[in-house]
Design an enzyme around this catalytic site. Sequence first.
Site, mmCIF file in Angstrom:
data_model
loop_
_atom_site.group_PDB
_atom_site.id
_atom_site.type_symbol
_atom_site.label_atom_id
_atom_site.label_comp_id
_atom_site.label_asym_id
_atom_site.label_seq_id
_atom_site.Cartn_x
_atom_site.Cartn_y
_atom_site.Cartn_z
ATOM 1 N N HIS A 17 -11.940 69.145 -46.515
ATOM 2 C CA HIS A 17 -12.948 69.910 -47.254
ATOM 3 C C HIS A 17 -12.868 71.390 -46.888
ATOM 4 O O HIS A 17 -12.914 72.256 -47.763
ATOM 5 C CB HIS A 17 -14.369 69.424 -46.935
ATOM 6 C CG HIS A 17 -14.690 68.055 -47.402
ATOM 7 N ND1 HIS A 17 -15.298 67.127 -46.587
ATOM 8 C CD2 HIS A 17 -14.515 67.441 -48.599
ATOM 9 C CE1 HIS A 17 -15.480 66.004 -47.259
ATOM 10 N NE2 HIS A 17 -15.016 66.166 -48.482
ATOM 11 N N LYS A 41 -25.413 56.017 -52.748
ATOM 12 C CA LYS A 41 -24.645 55.856 -51.518
ATOM 13 C C LYS A 41 -25.614 55.738 -50.354
ATOM 14 O O LYS A 41 -26.767 56.160 -50.434
ATOM 15 C CB LYS A 41 -23.727 57.061 -51.286
ATOM 16 C CG LYS A 41 -22.556 57.124 -52.227
ATOM 17 C CD LYS A 41 -21.637 58.274 -51.835
ATOM 18 C CE LYS A 41 -20.420 58.327 -52.736
ATOM 19 N NZ LYS A 41 -19.490 59.406 -52.307
ATOM 20 N N ARG A 90 -5.884 64.230 -54.052
ATOM 21 C CA ARG A 90 -4.955 63.761 -53.024
ATOM 22 C C ARG A 90 -3.780 62.995 -53.613
ATOM 23 O O ARG A 90 -2.805 62.766 -52.932
ATOM 24 C CB ARG A 90 -5.697 62.874 -52.020
ATOM 25 C CG ARG A 90 -6.708 63.651 -51.208
ATOM 26 C CD ARG A 90 -7.466 62.758 -50.276
ATOM 27 N NE ARG A 90 -8.515 62.066 -51.022
ATOM 28 C CZ ARG A 90 -9.612 61.560 -50.506
ATOM 29 N NH1 ARG A 90 -9.792 61.618 -49.220
ATOM 30 N NH2 ARG A 90 -10.509 60.974 -51.253
ATOM 31 N N SER A 128 -13.957 61.406 -45.557
ATOM 32 C CA SER A 128 -15.148 61.231 -44.724
ATOM 33 C C SER A 128 -15.198 59.816 -44.157
ATOM 34 O O SER A 128 -15.590 59.617 -42.999
ATOM 35 C CB SER A 128 -16.407 61.528 -45.541
ATOM 36 O OG SER A 128 -16.437 62.882 -45.917
#
Length: 157
Positions: A17, A41, A90, A128
């Site tokens: 990040h 979440k 990614r 994360s």
Amino acid sequence: MNTVVFPGSFDPITNGHLDLITRASHLAERVIVAVAINNSKNPFFDLQERCELVSEATKDIKGVDVIPFEGLLAEFAKTHQAQALIRGIRGATDTDYEIQLSQVNHTLNPQLETILLPAHARTAFISSTIVKEVFKHQGDISLLAPECVKRAFIKKQ
């Protein structure tokens, strides 16, 4: 470009990040790191903790503001007069998903562009979730996340 928004849950902020935020700061005068209030979440860190961690981790990056948000990202961007969203990718799976999101956001806010920044090889594997798992199993997260994240994990133990 004046303002870009880099959204995410940042639970916690990672070195990946930080790389994207730093790169975004070279593209725009102002980078809003939009920390999502995502009730679907179950975050490890609460919203205030996540905002504080992002603020601490980005304190030396010029032009960064940390703002919590809830609701439609396209509306948040419009409210803050952002010209673009910054999204990290990614790999191919991320790219397909981010293109869909870009199309939705552009439909909701036609003035809003999306800039896809590919992750660097040194950070592309970091998420994360990985940071949380490595810490949970007593691994060293110093190459994965800023020092403030390690301190925050230790404090919550």
